[in-house]
Design a protein around this motif. Structure first.
Motif, short mmCIF file in Angstrom:
data_model
loop_
_atom_site.label_atom_id
_atom_site.label_comp_id
_atom_site.label_asym_id
_atom_site.label_seq_id
_atom_site.Cartn_x
_atom_site.Cartn_y
_atom_site.Cartn_z
N ALA A 96 12.70 1.31 -3.96
CA ALA A 96 11.53 0.59 -3.47
C ALA A 96 11.24 -0.56 -4.42
N LEU A 97 11.12 -1.77 -3.86
CA LEU A 97 10.91 -2.98 -4.65
C LEU A 97 9.54 -3.57 -4.36
N CYS A 98 8.75 -3.78 -5.40
CA CYS A 98 7.46 -4.44 -5.28
C CYS A 98 7.57 -5.81 -5.96
N VAL A 99 7.41 -6.87 -5.19
CA VAL A 99 7.60 -8.23 -5.70
C VAL A 99 6.29 -9.01 -5.58
N ALA A 100 5.96 -9.78 -6.61
CA ALA A 100 4.76 -10.63 -6.63
C ALA A 100 3.48 -9.79 -6.60
N LEU A 101 3.44 -8.77 -7.41
CA LEU A 101 2.27 -7.90 -7.49
C LEU A 101 1.08 -8.60 -8.12
N GLY A 102 1.34 -9.50 -9.07
CA GLY A 102 0.27 -10.07 -9.87
C GLY A 102 0.09 -9.24 -11.13
N SER A 103 -0.63 -9.75 -12.08
CA SER A 103 -0.83 -9.05 -13.35
C SER A 103 -2.11 -8.21 -13.34
#
Length: 277
Positions: A96-103
């Motif tokens: 599972a890939l989470c991209v552009a979550l933010g900080s």
């Protein structure tokens, strides 16, 4: 006495420019006036790290948000959706890939939105995991150029491996759950190109992607010196967004405001079964 021959200065209206930085992510700039025209001016820099935060405090925030998420109507809707559209034995997923979550740790207004999105991502993975025939757990990954060292330590405490750009683009395949809360369409394109065969793809909207790509292509048509590479990106984005819509059920998540004043509004794309219309 004022000079009557002096022409009044025309008001300057800055233009918003979205460019790609060296690390491959988007950067928002605005133009500043000069005697020779307008030059790009970076309006904002990243905010500092919130020094009051620690891994323990981020973990406590994560638990608090998770509790509110579990009790929400939106989560119930998502659980019912996955139960209804997931095939018997689950989807053939291994990561599972989470991209552009933010900080989650930078001092900015939307910091907690990153925590909420992480809660939703991990809850979806847990739900999908319970339906898999094999015993192996899904491997979790996250990629975001704004991650601080505190963010990385926090994610690793949750068994989420942090990838450096362009690790996620190289890792994504047909066995990936892809979770992208919000990203410029050009940067989302590498994931969209494989999303048509991805069992579960979470994004903002393929309709929005198509509209943005169409606008960019129209601007290029009016610019004889336009980039051939961008022209290809526009064509690929239009084809990829159509492919996702053709191969997936489109489920717009109901917007829900949580206690922190943040809302999650995303679209869930689930791969159609062979016997689906």
């Amino acid at each position: 006495m004022p000079h009557s021959s002096r022409r009044p200065r025309k008001p300057y209206h800055p233009k918003r420019i979205i460019s790609e930085s060296e690390d491959g992510w988007s950067r928002v700039e605005r133009t500043a006036p000069t005697r020779h025209g307008s030059t790009p001016l970076i309006q904002e820099t990243l905010p500092p790290v919130d020094r009051s935060l620690t891994v323990q405090k981020l973990s406590e925030e994560h638990k608090r948000c998770k509790q509110q998420w579990v009790e929400s109507d939106t989560r119930q809707w998502l659980q019912q959706l996955l139960a209804m559209q997931m095939p018997e034995g689950g989807w053939p997923l291994n990561k599972a890939l989470c991209v552009a979550l933010g900080s989650p740790s930078l001092s900015w207004a939307n910091r907690l939105r990153s925590v909420w999105q992480l809660v939703m991502f991990m809850d979806m993975v847990e739900t999908v995991q319970t339906k898999l025939n094999h015993a192996n757990e899904l491997k979790l990954y996250a990629q975001e150029p704004r991650f601080t060292q505190l963010d990385k330590d926090f994610l690793e405490s949750l068994t989420v491996a942090v990838l450096e750009q362009p690790g996620a683009e190289q890792l994504v395949d047909e066995s990936s759950l892809i979770f992208i809360p919000c990203l410029e369409w050009v940067l989302e394109l590498p994931f969209m190109l494989v999303a048509a065969k991805s069992p579960l793809y979470v994004s903002s909207s393929m309709h929005w992607v198509a509209e943005e790509a169409e606008r960019a292509r129209h601007r290029l048509n009016n610019n004889p010196e336009g980039s051939n590479r961008l022209q290809k990106d526009c064509d690929d984005a239009l084809a990829a967004s159509k492919a996702v819509l053709d191969t997936h059920h489109e489920n717009k998540m109901p917007e829900a405001d949580f206690a922190d004043g943040h809302s999650l509004a995303m679209t869930i794309y689930t791969l159609k079964h062979e016997d689906d219309d």
